[in-house]
Design a protein around this motif. Structure first.
Motif, PDB file in Angstrom:
ATOM      1  N   ALA A  44       0.835  -1.208   0.000  1.00  0.00           N
ATOM      2  CA  ALA A  44       0.000   0.000   0.000  1.00  0.00           C
ATOM      3  C   ALA A  44       0.866   1.252   0.000  1.00  0.00           C
ATOM      4  O   ALA A  44       0.585   2.217  -0.711  1.00  0.00           O
ATOM      5  CB  ALA A  44      -0.935  -0.009   1.207  1.00  0.00           C
ATOM      6  N   ARG A  45       1.916   1.235   0.796  1.00  0.00           N
ATOM      7  CA  ARG A  45       2.830   2.390   0.821  1.00  0.00           C
ATOM      8  C   ARG A  45       3.500   2.566  -0.542  1.00  0.00           C
ATOM      9  O   ARG A  45       3.588   3.682  -1.055  1.00  0.00           O
ATOM     10  CB  ARG A  45       3.892   2.223   1.902  1.00  0.00           C
ATOM     11  CG  ARG A  45       4.840   3.415   1.943  1.00  0.00           C
ATOM     12  CD  ARG A  45       5.927   3.253   2.984  1.00  0.00           C
ATOM     13  NE  ARG A  45       6.712   4.463   3.074  1.00  0.00           N
ATOM     14  CZ  ARG A  45       7.705   4.779   2.231  1.00  0.00           C
ATOM     15  NH1 ARG A  45       8.011   3.973   1.245  1.00  0.00           N
ATOM     16  NH2 ARG A  45       8.364   5.909   2.379  1.00  0.00           N
ATOM     17  N   ALA A  46       3.953   1.464  -1.125  1.00  0.00           N
ATOM     18  CA  ALA A  46       4.604   1.534  -2.442  1.00  0.00           C
ATOM     19  C   ALA A  46       3.628   2.047  -3.496  1.00  0.00           C
ATOM     20  O   ALA A  46       4.008   2.856  -4.353  1.00  0.00           O
ATOM     21  CB  ALA A  46       5.141   0.162  -2.826  1.00  0.00           C
ATOM     22  N   ALA A  50       4.006   5.342  -5.718  1.00  0.00           N
ATOM     23  CA  ALA A  50       4.031   5.231  -7.183  1.00  0.00           C
ATOM     24  C   ALA A  50       3.097   6.241  -7.826  1.00  0.00           C
ATOM     25  O   ALA A  50       3.379   6.764  -8.903  1.00  0.00           O
ATOM     26  CB  ALA A  50       3.655   3.815  -7.607  1.00  0.00           C
ATOM     27  N   VAL A  51       2.001   6.527  -7.167  1.00  0.00           N
ATOM     28  CA  VAL A  51       1.057   7.517  -7.681  1.00  0.00           C
ATOM     29  C   VAL A  51       1.653   8.915  -7.558  1.00  0.00           C
ATOM     30  O   VAL A  51       1.297   9.821  -8.293  1.00  0.00           O
ATOM     31  CB  VAL A  51      -0.293   7.403  -6.929  1.00  0.00           C
ATOM     32  CG1 VAL A  51      -1.231   8.522  -7.301  1.00  0.00           C
ATOM     33  CG2 VAL A  51      -0.922   6.071  -7.214  1.00  0.00           C
ATOM     34  N   GLY A  52       2.582   9.075  -6.632  1.00  0.00           N
ATOM     35  CA  GLY A  52       3.270  10.357  -6.480  1.00  0.00           C
ATOM     36  C   GLY A  52       2.498  11.391  -5.687  1.00  0.00           C
ATOM     37  O   GLY A  52       2.723  12.586  -5.840  1.00  0.00           O
ATOM     38  N   HIS A 105      -6.745  17.001   0.203  1.00  0.00           N
ATOM     39  CA  HIS A 105      -7.742  16.547  -0.766  1.00  0.00           C
ATOM     40  C   HIS A 105      -7.478  15.100  -1.190  1.00  0.00           C
ATOM     41  O   HIS A 105      -8.397  14.281  -1.233  1.00  0.00           O
ATOM     42  CB  HIS A 105      -7.752  17.466  -1.987  1.00  0.00           C
ATOM     43  CG  HIS A 105      -8.582  16.945  -3.112  1.00  0.00           C
ATOM     44  ND1 HIS A 105      -9.957  16.900  -3.066  1.00  0.00           N
ATOM     45  CD2 HIS A 105      -8.226  16.401  -4.306  1.00  0.00           C
ATOM     46  CE1 HIS A 105     -10.413  16.372  -4.196  1.00  0.00           C
ATOM     47  NE2 HIS A 105      -9.388  16.064  -4.956  1.00  0.00           N
ATOM     48  N   HIS A 106      -6.233  14.782  -1.507  1.00  0.00           N
ATOM     49  CA  HIS A 106      -5.895  13.421  -1.927  1.00  0.00           C
ATOM     50  C   HIS A 106      -6.183  12.418  -0.815  1.00  0.00           C
ATOM     51  O   HIS A 106      -6.682  11.317  -1.078  1.00  0.00           O
ATOM     52  CB  HIS A 106      -4.434  13.323  -2.362  1.00  0.00           C
ATOM     53  CG  HIS A 106      -4.148  14.036  -3.640  1.00  0.00           C
ATOM     54  ND1 HIS A 106      -4.804  13.770  -4.809  1.00  0.00           N
ATOM     55  CD2 HIS A 106      -3.268  15.021  -3.926  1.00  0.00           C
ATOM     56  CE1 HIS A 106      -4.351  14.554  -5.775  1.00  0.00           C
ATOM     57  NE2 HIS A 106      -3.422  15.335  -5.257  1.00  0.00           N
ATOM     58  N   ALA A 107      -5.879  12.784   0.405  1.00  0.00           N
ATOM     59  CA  ALA A 107      -6.170  11.898   1.534  1.00  0.00           C
ATOM     60  C   ALA A 107      -7.677  11.730   1.710  1.00  0.00           C
ATOM     61  O   ALA A 107      -8.157  10.623   1.973  1.00  0.00           O
ATOM     62  CB  ALA A 107      -5.551  12.455   2.808  1.00  0.00           C
ATOM     63  N   PRO A 128     -12.164  12.438 -10.584  1.00  0.00           N
ATOM     64  CA  PRO A 128     -11.491  13.223 -11.618  1.00  0.00           C
ATOM     65  C   PRO A 128     -10.264  13.937 -11.040  1.00  0.00           C
ATOM     66  O   PRO A 128     -10.357  14.593 -10.003  1.00  0.00           O
ATOM     67  CB  PRO A 128     -12.559  14.222 -12.059  1.00  0.00           C
ATOM     68  CG  PRO A 128     -13.861  13.568 -11.695  1.00  0.00           C
ATOM     69  CD  PRO A 128     -13.572  12.782 -10.452  1.00  0.00           C
ATOM     70  N   PRO A 129      -9.107  13.807 -11.689  1.00  0.00           N
ATOM     71  CA  PRO A 129      -7.853  14.300 -11.114  1.00  0.00           C
ATOM     72  C   PRO A 129      -7.787  15.805 -10.880  1.00  0.00           C
ATOM     73  O   PRO A 129      -7.147  16.249  -9.943  1.00  0.00           O
ATOM     74  CB  PRO A 129      -6.793  13.858 -12.120  1.00  0.00           C
ATOM     75  CG  PRO A 129      -7.521  13.520 -13.364  1.00  0.00           C
ATOM     76  CD  PRO A 129      -8.925  13.188 -12.986  1.00  0.00           C
TER      77      PRO A 129
END
Length: 151
Positions: A44-46, A50-52, A105-107, A128-129
């Motif tokens: 999950a951390r990786a 990876a998503v950055g 927001h991402h969290a 939506p990104p």
């Protein structure tokens, strides 16, 4: 220390999720949950890295988890009745999220997708990104949990 704390949070969450699915937890099941959750926590951390994205969750969001069991039971009954009466029930909707810093927001999006998706009444379909919204599929009308997530 940051790697350790993030993996620990993932490990605790994943172990807890496994235990929540058990009717009567036993020692072997608890040990299995803890052992299997560890490599999943590293994965999950990786995946997050990876998503950055950087995530800055808020402590008050953990109360969303307290609503999941009650909502899941209530919505399961409602969903069953709804689908028996209307097999093609459901609709897509866009839900606005608060304007907040990018990391928060991402969290929120990640936590909302996990929590809202744990109940049968509503499912997060897309995030939506570049927008501050979630695209959801609603089988039932309003979702109390979703309302709390968007505040």
């Amino acid at each position: 220390m940051r790697v350790t704390s993030e993996v620990l949070v993932w490990w605790l969450g994943l172990t807890g999720l496994w235990l929540l699915t058990l009717v009567t937890p036993s020692l072997p099941e608890t040990v299995a949950a803890a052992v299997v959750a560890l490599p999943c926590a590293f994965a999950a951390r990786a995946a997050r890295r990876a998503v950055g994205e950087v995530w800055r969750p808020r402590a008050r969001w953990f109360r969303w988890l307290l609503r999941v069991p009650g909502n899941a039971v209530r919505e399961s009954g409602q969903a069953l009745v709804k689908l028996v009466r209307h097999p093609r029930a459901g609709r897509f909707a866009t839900v606005d999220l608060p304007d907040e810093p990018e990391a928060v927001h991402h969290a929120r999006v990640a936590a909302a997708a996990a929590v809202v998706g744990s109940t049968p009444g509503t499912m997060v379909v897309a995030t939506p990104p570049d927008d501050r919204e979630l695209v959801v599929h609603r089988l039932l009308g309003d979702s109390r949990l979703l309302d709390e997530v968007r505040r």
